[in-house]
Design an enzyme around this catalytic site. Sequence first.
Site, PDB file in Angstrom:
ATOM      1  CG  HIS A 125      -1.998  -1.009   1.202  1.00 42.74           C
ATOM      2  ND1 HIS A 125      -2.870  -1.157   0.147  1.00 42.74           N
ATOM      3  CD2 HIS A 125      -2.334  -1.970   2.104  1.00 42.74           C
ATOM      4  CE1 HIS A 125      -3.699  -2.169   0.405  1.00 42.74           C
ATOM      5  NE2 HIS A 125      -3.388  -2.685   1.577  1.00 42.74           N
ATOM      6  CG  ASP A 162      -2.944  -8.381   0.543  1.00 40.00           C
ATOM      7  OD1 ASP A 162      -2.232  -8.657   1.523  1.00 40.00           O
ATOM      8  OD2 ASP A 162      -3.984  -7.681   0.630  1.00 40.00           O
ATOM      9  CG  HIS A 164      -6.657  -5.303   1.484  1.00 41.85           C
ATOM     10  ND1 HIS A 164      -6.128  -6.203   2.392  1.00 41.85           N
ATOM     11  CD2 HIS A 164      -7.852  -4.905   1.983  1.00 41.85           C
ATOM     12  CE1 HIS A 164      -6.977  -6.317   3.416  1.00 41.85           C
ATOM     13  NE2 HIS A 164      -8.024  -5.554   3.189  1.00 41.85           N
ATOM     14  CG  ASP A 245      -5.167  -9.979   3.138  1.00 39.80           C
ATOM     15  OD1 ASP A 245      -4.868 -10.476   2.035  1.00 39.80           O
ATOM     16  OD2 ASP A 245      -4.861  -8.810   3.456  1.00 39.80           O
TER      17      ASP A 245
END
Length: 307
Positions: A125, A162, A164, A245
């Site tokens: 991120h 991931d 996200h 995740d």
Amino acid sequence: MKTGIITTDTYLNHDTGQDHPERAERVTVVIEHLKKLKSKNLVWKKPTKFDLKYLQLAHDNNYLKSVNDSFPREGVHFLNGDTILSPGSKEATIDAVGSIITAIDGVMKKNFRNAFCAVRPPGHHAEKKKAMGFCVYNNVAVGAYYLLEKYCLSKVAIIDFDVHHGNGTQNIFYNNENVLYISTHQYPYYPGSGAANEKGIKDNVLNIPLAAGTRTHEFLNAYDRVFKKLKNFNPEFILLSAGFDAHKDDPLAQINLESNDYYTLTKRIMTLSKELCEEKLVSILEGGYNLKALQESVNYHVKSLME
Ligand SMILES: [Zn+2]
């Protein structure tokens, strides 16, 4: 052939405070389990020091300076609402980057066939000029630049599984034709980016948004498109932003993978890496916030890397 596991204990000193999902136990449970395997095919390495110029390729100098000035002498400092620095974060963040550098060197020197970096904080991120979502330095982006600069490669692919979207990695490479960034992620969801029409200036970004509730079959099917794009790009090296995740038990998202799906996924990536880039592959830990699910999923991931 062997798999490198790159890790060190400085991650323990990156203290995000009580009740933060991105906590030290995440890496501890992963390492403890891998150690129990006592496998001769695992080569344990600590991150080495690296030239900070590689960090400057991925991040803006003013950003790096402001982060460097933000490490507190005591207590904690909030870079934003969820990205927290403690005194020990300085060493932990640098060692997270150093791990992917060490892993790449090990693969390029054929000390091991591939590698997994068990690190925190995660990185995907973190944008060129901004910390975000628990991430300070974009570990995988520095790794990609390291391959381009140090080893003079011209085609590096990053696959980010991931749950996200890796807004930071996309931001850093959006106009860089030497790097292909591919992400599968829950969408619409945090961090907001990752729509299918975000394709990179050089058509070097592939985003595959997945609806909340997506299950194994649909998730793995999405990888047919990933592999097609990857084949067309024909990378010399593959980096994995390995977040776990998307597991059904993860508290931070709503995709429903089982632990052993990470074996299947990794196996398919490995098969393609054999075909495309002599199996040159390095994986680095991103998210994964249910400790049991994370431990199991990483176990399956590494099992596949070792085969
Ligand atoms: Zn994540």
